[in-house]
Design a protein around this motif. Sequence first.
Motif, PDB file in Angstrom:
ATOM      1  N   LEU A  97       0.835  -1.205   0.000  1.00  0.00           N
ATOM      2  CA  LEU A  97       0.000   0.000   0.000  1.00  0.00           C
ATOM      3  C   LEU A  97       0.866   1.250   0.000  1.00  0.00           C
ATOM      4  CD1 LEU A  97      -2.811   1.312   0.150  1.00  0.00           C
ATOM      5  CD2 LEU A  97      -2.572   1.261   2.655  1.00  0.00           C
ATOM      6  N   ILE A  98       1.967   1.230   0.756  1.00  0.00           N
ATOM      7  CA  ILE A  98       2.865   2.389   0.793  1.00  0.00           C
ATOM      8  C   ILE A  98       3.439   2.657  -0.591  1.00  0.00           C
ATOM      9  CG2 ILE A  98       5.073   3.207   1.726  1.00  0.00           C
ATOM     10  CD1 ILE A  98       4.268   1.629   4.334  1.00  0.00           C
ATOM     11  N   ALA A  99       3.881   1.606  -1.284  1.00  0.00           N
ATOM     12  CA  ALA A  99       4.400   1.772  -2.641  1.00  0.00           C
ATOM     13  C   ALA A  99       3.311   2.266  -3.590  1.00  0.00           C
ATOM     14  CB  ALA A  99       4.986   0.452  -3.142  1.00  0.00           C
ATOM     15  N   GLU A 100       2.129   1.706  -3.456  1.00  0.00           N
ATOM     16  CA  GLU A 100       1.012   2.093  -4.324  1.00  0.00           C
ATOM     17  C   GLU A 100       0.639   3.553  -4.124  1.00  0.00           C
ATOM     18  OE1 GLU A 100      -2.544  -0.718  -5.627  1.00  0.00           O
ATOM     19  OE2 GLU A 100      -2.810   0.021  -3.579  1.00  0.00           O
ATOM     20  N   GLU A 101       0.579   3.990  -2.874  1.00  0.00           N
ATOM     21  CA  GLU A 101       0.218   5.378  -2.585  1.00  0.00           C
ATOM     22  C   GLU A 101       1.333   6.354  -2.975  1.00  0.00           C
ATOM     23  OE1 GLU A 101      -2.597   6.966  -1.498  1.00  0.00           O
ATOM     24  OE2 GLU A 101      -3.534   5.056  -2.016  1.00  0.00           O
ATOM     25  N   ALA A 102       2.535   5.839  -3.197  1.00  0.00           N
ATOM     26  CA  ALA A 102       3.624   6.672  -3.718  1.00  0.00           C
ATOM     27  C   ALA A 102       3.543   6.812  -5.236  1.00  0.00           C
ATOM     28  CB  ALA A 102       4.967   6.083  -3.318  1.00  0.00           C
ATOM     29  N   GLY A 103       2.526   6.206  -5.841  1.00  0.00           N
ATOM     30  CA  GLY A 103       2.352   6.299  -7.284  1.00  0.00           C
ATOM     31  C   GLY A 103       3.061   5.218  -8.062  1.00  0.00           C
ATOM     32  N   THR A 104       3.447   4.146  -7.376  1.00  0.00           N
ATOM     33  CA  THR A 104       4.213   3.077  -7.986  1.00  0.00           C
ATOM     34  C   THR A 104       3.302   1.917  -8.375  1.00  0.00           C
ATOM     35  OG1 THR A 104       6.140   3.654  -6.654  1.00  0.00           O
ATOM     36  CG2 THR A 104       6.085   1.440  -7.569  1.00  0.00           C
ATOM     37  N   PRO A 105       3.438   1.356  -9.571  1.00  0.00           N
ATOM     38  CA  PRO A 105       2.654   0.159  -9.913  1.00  0.00           C
ATOM     39  C   PRO A 105       2.970  -0.981  -8.954  1.00  0.00           C
ATOM     40  CG  PRO A 105       3.690   1.100 -11.873  1.00  0.00           C
ATOM     41  CD  PRO A 105       4.279   1.809 -10.697  1.00  0.00           C
ATOM     42  N   VAL A 106       1.938  -1.662  -8.505  1.00  0.00           N
ATOM     43  CA  VAL A 106       2.081  -2.746  -7.537  1.00  0.00           C
ATOM     44  C   VAL A 106       1.283  -3.949  -8.013  1.00  0.00           C
ATOM     45  CG1 VAL A 106       1.430  -3.494  -5.209  1.00  0.00           C
ATOM     46  CG2 VAL A 106       2.550  -1.297  -5.537  1.00  0.00           C
ATOM     47  N   GLY A 107       1.869  -5.124  -7.878  1.00  0.00           N
ATOM     48  CA  GLY A 107       1.155  -6.365  -8.132  1.00  0.00           C
ATOM     49  C   GLY A 107       1.161  -7.218  -6.892  1.00  0.00           C
ATOM     50  N   ARG A 108      -0.023  -7.523  -6.379  1.00  0.00           N
ATOM     51  CA  ARG A 108      -0.138  -8.387  -5.204  1.00  0.00           C
ATOM     52  C   ARG A 108      -0.392  -9.820  -5.658  1.00  0.00           C
ATOM     53  NH1 ARG A 108      -2.518  -3.505  -4.028  1.00  0.00           N
ATOM     54  NH2 ARG A 108      -1.936  -2.505  -2.049  1.00  0.00           N
ATOM     55  N   PRO A 109       0.139 -10.795  -4.939  1.00  0.00           N
ATOM     56  CA  PRO A 109      -0.078 -12.190  -5.328  1.00  0.00           C
ATOM     57  C   PRO A 109      -1.557 -12.541  -5.342  1.00  0.00           C
ATOM     58  CG  PRO A 109       1.648 -12.024  -3.669  1.00  0.00           C
ATOM     59  CD  PRO A 109       1.012 -10.681  -3.752  1.00  0.00           C
ATOM     60  N   VAL A 110      -1.945 -13.300  -6.349  1.00  0.00           N
ATOM     61  CA  VAL A 110      -3.294 -13.848  -6.397  1.00  0.00           C
ATOM     62  C   VAL A 110      -3.200 -15.271  -5.859  1.00  0.00           C
ATOM     63  CG1 VAL A 110      -5.248 -14.460  -7.860  1.00  0.00           C
ATOM     64  CG2 VAL A 110      -3.881 -12.422  -8.380  1.00  0.00           C
ATOM     65  N   GLY A 111      -3.642 -15.472  -4.621  1.00  0.00           N
ATOM     66  CA  GLY A 111      -3.446 -16.763  -3.983  1.00  0.00           C
ATOM     67  C   GLY A 111      -2.018 -16.900  -3.482  1.00  0.00           C
ATOM     68  N   TYR A 112      -1.680 -18.116  -3.071  1.00  0.00           N
ATOM     69  CA  TYR A 112      -0.328 -18.376  -2.564  1.00  0.00           C
ATOM     70  C   TYR A 112       0.122 -19.739  -3.057  1.00  0.00           C
ATOM     71  CZ  TYR A 112       3.574 -19.278   0.511  1.00  0.00           C
ATOM     72  OH  TYR A 112       4.818 -19.576   0.994  1.00  0.00           O
ATOM     73  N   PRO A 113       1.347 -19.861  -3.581  1.00  0.00           N
ATOM     74  CA  PRO A 113       2.306 -18.768  -3.753  1.00  0.00           C
ATOM     75  C   PRO A 113       2.081 -18.014  -5.058  1.00  0.00           C
ATOM     76  CG  PRO A 113       3.327 -20.831  -4.375  1.00  0.00           C
ATOM     77  CD  PRO A 113       1.944 -21.183  -3.914  1.00  0.00           C
ATOM     78  N   GLY A 114       2.588 -16.822  -5.125  1.00  0.00           N
ATOM     79  CA  GLY A 114       2.487 -16.002  -6.320  1.00  0.00           C
ATOM     80  C   GLY A 114       3.561 -14.937  -6.310  1.00  0.00           C
TER      81      GLY A 114
ATOM     82  N   GLN B 211       4.902 -11.100  -5.980  1.00  0.00           N
ATOM     83  CA  GLN B 211       4.732  -9.752  -5.457  1.00  0.00           C
ATOM     84  C   GLN B 211       5.718  -8.857  -6.182  1.00  0.00           C
ATOM     85  OE1 GLN B 211       2.930  -7.982  -2.830  1.00  0.00           O
ATOM     86  NE2 GLN B 211       3.921  -6.385  -4.004  1.00  0.00           N
ATOM     87  N   TYR B 212       5.242  -7.727  -6.710  1.00  0.00           N
ATOM     88  CA  TYR B 212       6.179  -6.808  -7.361  1.00  0.00           C
ATOM     89  C   TYR B 212       5.741  -5.372  -7.154  1.00  0.00           C
ATOM     90  CZ  TYR B 212       2.818  -6.409 -11.252  1.00  0.00           C
ATOM     91  OH  TYR B 212       1.693  -6.184 -12.008  1.00  0.00           O
ATOM     92  N   ALA B 213       6.662  -4.472  -7.317  1.00  0.00           N
ATOM     93  CA  ALA B 213       6.389  -3.038  -7.251  1.00  0.00           C
ATOM     94  C   ALA B 213       7.442  -2.314  -8.060  1.00  0.00           C
ATOM     95  CB  ALA B 213       6.411  -2.545  -5.807  1.00  0.00           C
ATOM     96  N   GLY B 214       7.036  -1.225  -8.679  1.00  0.00           N
ATOM     97  CA  GLY B 214       7.983  -0.403  -9.425  1.00  0.00           C
ATOM     98  C   GLY B 214       8.031  -0.751 -10.891  1.00  0.00           C
ATOM     99  N   LEU B 215       9.203  -0.546 -11.493  1.00  0.00           N
ATOM    100  CA  LEU B 215       9.377  -0.653 -12.935  1.00  0.00           C
ATOM    101  C   LEU B 215       9.621  -2.096 -13.338  1.00  0.00           C
ATOM    102  CD1 LEU B 215      11.642   2.520 -13.253  1.00  0.00           C
ATOM    103  CD2 LEU B 215       9.159   2.381 -13.439  1.00  0.00           C
TER     104      LEU B 215
END
Length: 268
Positions: A232-249, A251-255
């Motif tokens: 959420l912190i990365a997302e609110e900084a304007g950064t693209p974020v991908g949260r895992p769908v299920g587990y395992p998956g 997680q990414y943020a940024g470029l």
Amino acid sequence: MDRTVAHDPLVLLARKAAAAGAEVLSRRDESKFNTDEKSAAGDWVTDFDRAAEEAIRRTIQTTRPNDELTGEEYPSAKPVHPSGLRWSIDPLDGTTNFVRNIAYYCSSVGVCEKQADGSEVWVAGAVVAPALGVEYFAGRGLGAFKRDIRTDSLVQLTGPKPSDSKILATGFGYDPKRREFQASVLQQLLGEYVNVRRLGSAALDLCLVAEGSLDAYVEFGTQEYDWAAGALIAEEAGTPVGRPVGYPGWQYAGLVDPSVLPLPDEDA
């Protein structure tokens, strides 16, 4: 700091709870670790993990007794009359760093709100790193911020800027098969970056992307409590974020181009 985020009750409680966990960690004493292994060699849990989660849970329950609590070290606490809010707690993200006296560890607290369709939306989060003397926090639609605990100075986070010398952060699991898969994907990713960092705390990796110190973070197999606040912190900084769908998956943020993040043929 924007007055709205400064007075948002969920942001304030997330910050207070994360600070309570971090205060426990600040009393780090190697003679009191009582270290146990969880899933594999090197996957440690200490008495500090447990004490920090207890402090975080007490802080939340004192103010909001009808919220659900999920955490790394203890079973979920489900109230009789649920409020619709659920807290995700990582009392000590970076336990290996903590045990080995490497400064990159933190307490991380995120909270999500259940929607009418049954989905959940992350609404507030805070990460406090006592050895680094920093706090990160964000509220949905309210922005993301970093506070220097020692000077009480505050800056709003705006994410990484376009660069020809991008740095990627990642992490590796304890299981050899998972590490092999993660390393194979990292090898494919490295062509887009000049270097890679492995700091040992997913929550702080996400926060460092939010502040622009890192250009991207990607990791396979993280648990929800690892990324609940940091994403959420990365997302609110304007950064693209991908949260895992299920587990395992993943997680990414940024470029990061998510199309180059494959799933393993078998569960890794």
